[in-house]
Design a protein around this motif. Structure first.
Motif, PDB file in Angstrom:
ATOM      1  N   GLY A 124       1.019  -1.311   0.173  1.00  0.00           N
ATOM      2  CA  GLY A 124       0.006  -0.023   0.002  1.00  0.00           C
ATOM      3  C   GLY A 124       0.807   1.166  -0.015  1.00  0.00           C
ATOM      4  N   LEU A 125       1.883   1.347   0.949  1.00  0.00           N
ATOM      5  CA  LEU A 125       2.782   2.411   0.766  1.00  0.00           C
ATOM      6  C   LEU A 125       3.575   2.545  -0.380  1.00  0.00           C
ATOM      7  CD1 LEU A 125       4.272   1.997   4.424  1.00  0.00           C
ATOM      8  CD2 LEU A 125       2.392   3.567   3.817  1.00  0.00           C
ATOM      9  N   MET A 126       3.979   1.544  -1.096  1.00  0.00           N
ATOM     10  CA  MET A 126       4.628   1.605  -2.434  1.00  0.00           C
ATOM     11  C   MET A 126       3.788   2.097  -3.484  1.00  0.00           C
ATOM     12  SD  MET A 126       7.730   0.757  -1.758  1.00  0.00           S
ATOM     13  CE  MET A 126       8.522   0.338  -3.348  1.00  0.00           C
ATOM     14  N   ARG A 127       2.478   1.644  -3.534  1.00  0.00           N
ATOM     15  CA  ARG A 127       1.505   2.107  -4.644  1.00  0.00           C
ATOM     16  C   ARG A 127       1.384   3.470  -4.368  1.00  0.00           C
ATOM     17  NH1 ARG A 127      -1.092  -2.709  -3.316  1.00  0.00           N
ATOM     18  NH2 ARG A 127      -2.657  -1.624  -1.887  1.00  0.00           N
ATOM     19  N   SER A 128       1.288   4.115  -3.241  1.00  0.00           N
ATOM     20  CA  SER A 128       1.209   5.642  -3.149  1.00  0.00           C
ATOM     21  C   SER A 128       2.351   6.524  -3.174  1.00  0.00           C
ATOM     22  CB  SER A 128       0.377   5.763  -1.810  1.00  0.00           C
ATOM     23  OG  SER A 128       1.043   5.398  -0.808  1.00  0.00           O
ATOM     24  N   GLY A 129       3.404   5.632  -3.386  1.00  0.00           N
ATOM     25  CA  GLY A 129       4.813   6.412  -3.584  1.00  0.00           C
ATOM     26  C   GLY A 129       5.288   6.928  -2.035  1.00  0.00           C
ATOM     27  N   ASN A 130       4.679   6.518  -0.858  1.00  0.00           N
ATOM     28  CA  ASN A 130       4.851   7.108   0.350  1.00  0.00           C
ATOM     29  C   ASN A 130       5.642   5.885   1.029  1.00  0.00           C
ATOM     30  OD1 ASN A 130       4.720   8.442   2.647  1.00  0.00           O
ATOM     31  ND2 ASN A 130       2.775   7.433   3.448  1.00  0.00           N
ATOM     32  N   MET A 143      10.604   4.613   6.285  1.00  0.00           N
ATOM     33  CA  MET A 143       9.891   5.669   6.537  1.00  0.00           C
ATOM     34  C   MET A 143       8.600   5.917   5.592  1.00  0.00           C
ATOM     35  SD  MET A 143      11.696   6.836   9.353  1.00  0.00           S
ATOM     36  CE  MET A 143      10.979   8.463   9.817  1.00  0.00           C
ATOM     37  N   ALA A 144       7.481   6.377   6.309  1.00  0.00           N
ATOM     38  CA  ALA A 144       6.465   6.925   5.641  1.00  0.00           C
ATOM     39  C   ALA A 144       5.883   7.945   6.137  1.00  0.00           C
ATOM     40  CB  ALA A 144       5.481   5.690   5.446  1.00  0.00           C
ATOM     41  N   GLU A 145       5.297   9.045   5.316  1.00  0.00           N
ATOM     42  CA  GLU A 145       4.518   9.979   5.978  1.00  0.00           C
ATOM     43  C   GLU A 145       2.940   9.591   6.432  1.00  0.00           C
ATOM     44  OE1 GLU A 145       4.521  13.662   3.272  1.00  0.00           O
ATOM     45  OE2 GLU A 145       6.591  13.596   3.207  1.00  0.00           O
ATOM     46  N   ALA A 146       2.653  10.391   7.449  1.00  0.00           N
ATOM     47  CA  ALA A 146       1.200  10.351   7.916  1.00  0.00           C
ATOM     48  C   ALA A 146       0.385  10.955   7.015  1.00  0.00           C
ATOM     49  CB  ALA A 146       1.158  10.663   9.318  1.00  0.00           C
ATOM     50  N   ARG A 172      -0.432  15.287  10.401  1.00  0.00           N
ATOM     51  CA  ARG A 172      -0.537  14.983   8.936  1.00  0.00           C
ATOM     52  C   ARG A 172       0.882  15.297   8.615  1.00  0.00           C
ATOM     53  NH1 ARG A 172      -5.580  15.729   5.422  1.00  0.00           N
ATOM     54  NH2 ARG A 172      -6.466  14.182   7.003  1.00  0.00           N
ATOM     55  N   GLY A 173       1.406  14.337   7.625  1.00  0.00           N
ATOM     56  CA  GLY A 173       2.899  14.800   7.203  1.00  0.00           C
ATOM     57  C   GLY A 173       3.787  14.451   8.014  1.00  0.00           C
ATOM     58  N   THR A 174       3.687  13.947   9.187  1.00  0.00           N
ATOM     59  CA  THR A 174       4.932  13.540  10.023  1.00  0.00           C
ATOM     60  C   THR A 174       5.422  12.264   9.516  1.00  0.00           C
ATOM     61  OG1 THR A 174       3.827  14.759  11.924  1.00  0.00           O
ATOM     62  CG2 THR A 174       5.424  12.894  12.169  1.00  0.00           C
TER      63      THR A 174
END
Length: 215
Positions: A124-130, A143-146, A172-174
């Motif tokens: 899910g994180l990879m698909r969104s580029g996050n 890591m990933a952004e909230a 959000r964004g952390t």
């Protein structure tokens, strides 16, 4: 591992060839029946030890350990297998090192995540580029952004971050740590399967003897 059951007066293997074929077949059948009936309490005792030695989250883990009698060769005495189809149980029995680049999820204390569930998070994180790696204190951390798009994937990791930092909420964004990349993992021996089985050999011997006495 292979354990041999030896008890005085139970079965004199040196005399087996001298008995008639009919007698040998009867003994073979009795040993198999004894293993079938005696294997259940042995397996039950080993499951109890598993419950004590592991923090069991799913009952299926303990239930996976079963007793099975192998009796296909009429020229050899039957064998009793006490084991589980869960492949990674072996590393906890022996201890050892798993090599290869692995992602270890950074979850709240005492929580775990299955391989498939963790893969869904990463996908899910990879698909969104996050998803991105950073290096901190000699460690490589994923890591990933909230963000709202990944709210479901990040729920447990946000909880872990709040626990680590003492923050009441994650803005959000952390950037949140998801997993640490390691080259290998060393696991200590946690479960004495051989000892658990060996302690129950007398139970198995009595079950076999009971069947032999019926001949």
């Amino acid at each position: 591992m292979k354990l041999s059951l030896i008890t005085t007066g139970l079965l004199d293997k040196s005399k087996l060839d001298a008995w008639s074929k009919q007698k040998q077949a009867a003994i073979h059948k009795a040993v198999a029946a004894g293993m079938q009936s005696g294997g259940k309490p042995v397996a039950d005792a080993v499951r109890s030890r598993m419950n004590a030695d592991f923090t069991v989250r799913k009952a299926a883990f303990v239930k996976s350990l079963r007793a099975r009698v192998y009796d296909r060769d009429p020229d050899r005495l039957p064998a009793l297998l006490i084991g589980s189809r869960i492949p990674w149980l072996g590393i906890h029995v022996r201890g050892g090192t798993l090599s290869g680049r692995m992602l270890i999820p950074l979850l709240p204390e005492h929580q775990r995540m299955g391989r498939k569930a963790f893969r869904r998070v990463i996908d899910g994180l990879m698909r969104s580029g996050n998803a991105f790696f950073i290096q901190k204190n000699g460690k490589v951390i994923l890591m990933a952004e909230a963000i709202k798009e990944n709210a479901s994937e990040l729920r447990r990791f946000k909880r872990a971050e709040r626990s680590r930092t003492g923050a009441k909420s994650i803005r959000r964004g952390t950037e949140i740590p998801i997993a640490v990349l390691v080259p290998n993992v060393t696991l200590k021996r946690r479960f004495d399967l051989e000892g658990a089985v060996r302690s129950q050999l007398s139970v198995l011997a009595r079950a076999i003897e009971k069947q032999l006495n019926k001949i």
